[in-house]
Write a protein that holds these residues in place. Structure first.
Motif, PDB file in Angstrom:
ATOM      1  N   VAL A   1       0.833  -1.198   0.000  1.00 23.85           N
ATOM      2  CA  VAL A   1       0.000   0.000   0.000  1.00 23.85           C
ATOM      3  C   VAL A   1       0.872   1.254   0.000  1.00 23.85           C
ATOM      4  N   SER A   2       0.628   2.138  -0.977  1.00 26.40           N
ATOM      5  CA  SER A   2       1.367   3.398  -1.054  1.00 26.40           C
ATOM      6  C   SER A   2       0.543   4.418  -1.825  1.00 26.40           C
ATOM      7  N   ASN A   3       1.072   5.626  -1.905  1.00 32.48           N
ATOM      8  CA  ASN A   3       0.381   6.633  -2.705  1.00 32.48           C
ATOM      9  C   ASN A   3       1.048   6.815  -4.058  1.00 32.48           C
ATOM     10  N   GLY A   4       1.765   5.817  -4.500  1.00 35.33           N
ATOM     11  CA  GLY A   4       2.343   5.819  -5.847  1.00 35.33           C
ATOM     12  C   GLY A   4       3.839   5.619  -5.835  1.00 35.33           C
ATOM     13  N   GLY A   5       4.390   5.481  -7.016  1.00 42.23           N
ATOM     14  CA  GLY A   5       5.830   5.339  -7.151  1.00 42.23           C
ATOM     15  C   GLY A   5       6.364   3.950  -6.855  1.00 42.23           C
ATOM     16  N   ILE A   6       5.492   2.981  -6.723  1.00 46.60           N
ATOM     17  CA  ILE A   6       5.905   1.608  -6.436  1.00 46.60           C
ATOM     18  C   ILE A   6       5.679   0.770  -7.690  1.00 46.60           C
ATOM     19  N   ARG A   7       6.699   0.030  -8.077  1.00 49.99           N
ATOM     20  CA  ARG A   7       6.567  -0.846  -9.240  1.00 49.99           C
ATOM     21  C   ARG A   7       5.755  -2.080  -8.832  1.00 49.99           C
ATOM     22  N   PRO A   8       4.644  -2.345  -9.520  1.00 50.64           N
ATOM     23  CA  PRO A   8       3.830  -3.525  -9.171  1.00 50.64           C
ATOM     24  C   PRO A   8       4.609  -4.822  -9.374  1.00 50.64           C
ATOM     25  N   SER A   9       4.354  -5.767  -8.522  1.00 41.36           N
ATOM     26  CA  SER A   9       4.979  -7.083  -8.635  1.00 41.36           C
ATOM     27  C   SER A   9       4.161  -7.950  -9.585  1.00 41.36           C
ATOM     28  N   PRO A  10       4.826  -8.778 -10.383  1.00 43.18           N
ATOM     29  CA  PRO A  10       4.089  -9.710 -11.243  1.00 43.18           C
ATOM     30  C   PRO A  10       3.515 -10.904 -10.468  1.00 43.18           C
ATOM     31  N   ASN A  11       3.877 -11.037  -9.218  1.00 35.27           N
ATOM     32  CA  ASN A  11       3.429 -12.142  -8.373  1.00 35.27           C
ATOM     33  C   ASN A  11       1.909 -12.034  -8.172  1.00 35.27           C
ATOM     34  N   PRO A  12       1.164 -13.081  -8.506  1.00 37.09           N
ATOM     35  CA  PRO A  12      -0.295 -13.014  -8.356  1.00 37.09           C
ATOM     36  C   PRO A  12      -0.764 -12.907  -6.898  1.00 37.09           C
ATOM     37  N   LEU A  13       0.097 -13.209  -5.944  1.00 37.38           N
ATOM     38  CA  LEU A  13      -0.274 -13.083  -4.533  1.00 37.38           C
ATOM     39  C   LEU A  13      -0.086 -11.656  -4.003  1.00 37.38           C
ATOM     40  N   VAL A  14       0.582 -10.810  -4.783  1.00 36.37           N
ATOM     41  CA  VAL A  14       0.884  -9.452  -4.341  1.00 36.37           C
ATOM     42  C   VAL A  14      -0.041  -8.467  -5.041  1.00 36.37           C
ATOM     43  N   GLU A  15      -0.816  -7.757  -4.233  1.00 33.60           N
ATOM     44  CA  GLU A  15      -1.718  -6.746  -4.761  1.00 33.60           C
ATOM     45  C   GLU A  15      -1.159  -5.366  -4.414  1.00 33.60           C
ATOM     46  N   THR A  16      -0.888  -4.578  -5.441  1.00 27.46           N
ATOM     47  CA  THR A  16      -0.410  -3.216  -5.240  1.00 27.46           C
ATOM     48  C   THR A  16      -1.619  -2.306  -5.097  1.00 27.46           C
ATOM     49  N   VAL A  17      -1.689  -1.597  -3.976  1.00 26.20           N
ATOM     50  CA  VAL A  17      -2.809  -0.707  -3.702  1.00 26.20           C
ATOM     51  C   VAL A  17      -2.273   0.720  -3.717  1.00 26.20           C
ATOM     52  N   ILE A  18      -2.747   1.511  -4.672  1.00 23.35           N
ATOM     53  CA  ILE A  18      -2.360   2.916  -4.760  1.00 23.35           C
ATOM     54  C   ILE A  18      -3.510   3.739  -4.193  1.00 23.35           C
ATOM     55  N   VAL A  19      -3.222   4.466  -3.136  1.00 26.43           N
ATOM     56  CA  VAL A  19      -4.234   5.304  -2.486  1.00 26.43           C
ATOM     57  C   VAL A  19      -4.020   6.756  -2.927  1.00 26.43           C
TER      58      VAL A  19
ATOM     59  N   ASP B   1      -3.224  10.757  -2.820  1.00 26.98           N
ATOM     60  CA  ASP B   1      -2.278  11.553  -2.035  1.00 26.98           C
ATOM     61  C   ASP B   1      -2.985  12.143  -0.831  1.00 26.98           C
ATOM     62  N   GLY B   2      -2.243  12.330   0.208  1.00 26.28           N
ATOM     63  CA  GLY B   2      -2.801  12.927   1.417  1.00 26.28           C
ATOM     64  C   GLY B   2      -2.143  12.338   2.629  1.00 26.28           C
ATOM     65  N   PRO B   3      -2.158  13.079   3.725  1.00 24.37           N
ATOM     66  CA  PRO B   3      -1.508  12.576   4.933  1.00 24.37           C
ATOM     67  C   PRO B   3      -2.200  11.327   5.467  1.00 24.37           C
ATOM     68  N   ASP B   4      -1.413  10.298   5.656  1.00 18.06           N
ATOM     69  CA  ASP B   4      -1.858   9.065   6.312  1.00 18.06           C
ATOM     70  C   ASP B   4      -2.960   8.299   5.578  1.00 18.06           C
ATOM     71  N   VAL B   5      -3.148   8.533   4.286  1.00 12.35           N
ATOM     72  CA  VAL B   5      -4.196   7.818   3.549  1.00 12.35           C
ATOM     73  C   VAL B   5      -3.848   6.325   3.455  1.00 12.35           C
ATOM     74  N   ALA B   6      -2.586   6.010   3.180  1.00  7.12           N
ATOM     75  CA  ALA B   6      -2.175   4.601   3.123  1.00  7.12           C
ATOM     76  C   ALA B   6      -2.327   3.946   4.496  1.00  7.12           C
ATOM     77  N   ASP B   7      -1.961   4.686   5.530  1.00  8.11           N
ATOM     78  CA  ASP B   7      -2.091   4.157   6.894  1.00  8.11           C
ATOM     79  C   ASP B   7      -3.548   3.853   7.225  1.00  8.11           C
ATOM     80  N   MET B   8      -4.445   4.762   6.851  1.00  7.39           N
ATOM     81  CA  MET B   8      -5.875   4.549   7.120  1.00  7.39           C
ATOM     82  C   MET B   8      -6.385   3.322   6.371  1.00  7.39           C
ATOM     83  N   TRP B   9      -5.946   3.144   5.130  1.00  9.77           N
ATOM     84  CA  TRP B   9      -6.386   1.989   4.324  1.00  9.77           C
ATOM     85  C   TRP B   9      -5.998   0.697   5.044  1.00  9.77           C
TER      86      TRP B   9
END
Length: 150
Positions: free
Chosen positions: A31-49, A51-59
């Protein structure tokens, strides 16, 4: 256990967490607000939240609970996850639990106050080492096994 949640902004151990998630066939949310390269691993889900303070933390805090493992260096997020029953690890492998989260919050608040009182105070810890990475990998493996038994 249902999942591993990784607070991915500035997280140096995403690859190690993915290895453990894959070994145990667990879903891992990065979980991040961007800038992370998604993994091709089917078990890994990239969650882009948004922008904003603590949005990833809240998710993460809204979803993590008993049987989950959360990887974060954010102490307020860790406190919320511990309160919801999740197992929490810092990037260096240190477990954050009901027994130590109060101390961690107090220390964080004290350090924030010290930095605010002295704007010239140059902080920063030691660099992240191979030993830290290894300690994290061992700790995550241990926490996942405990969570799977819960």
């Amino acid at each position: 256990m249902s999942a591993i949640y990784v607070d991915a902004d500035a997280c140096p151990v995403k690859a190690e967490a993915e290895r453990v998630a894959t070994r145990h066939k667990l879903t891992m949310y990065v979980v991040s607000n961007g800038g992370i390269r998604p993994s091709p691993n089917p078990l890994v889900e990239t969650v882009i939240v948004p922008d904003g303070p603590d949005v990833a933390d809240m998710w993460i805090a809204e979803r993590a609970g008993r049987g989950d493992v959360v990887v974060t260096g954010d102490i307020p997020l860790a406190a919320k996850c511990v309160a919801s029953g999740a197992r929490v690890l810092r990037h260096n492998g240190e477990a954050l639990t009901e027994a130590n989260i109060g101390n961690q919050l107090a220390t964080r608040d004290l350090m924030t106050d010290l930095r605010a009182a002295d704007p010239f105070r140059q902080g920063g810890g030691r660099p992240f080492s191979k030993a830290d990475r290894s300690r994290f990998l061992d700790a995550l493996e241990r926490e996942v096994r405990v969570a799977l038994q819960a």
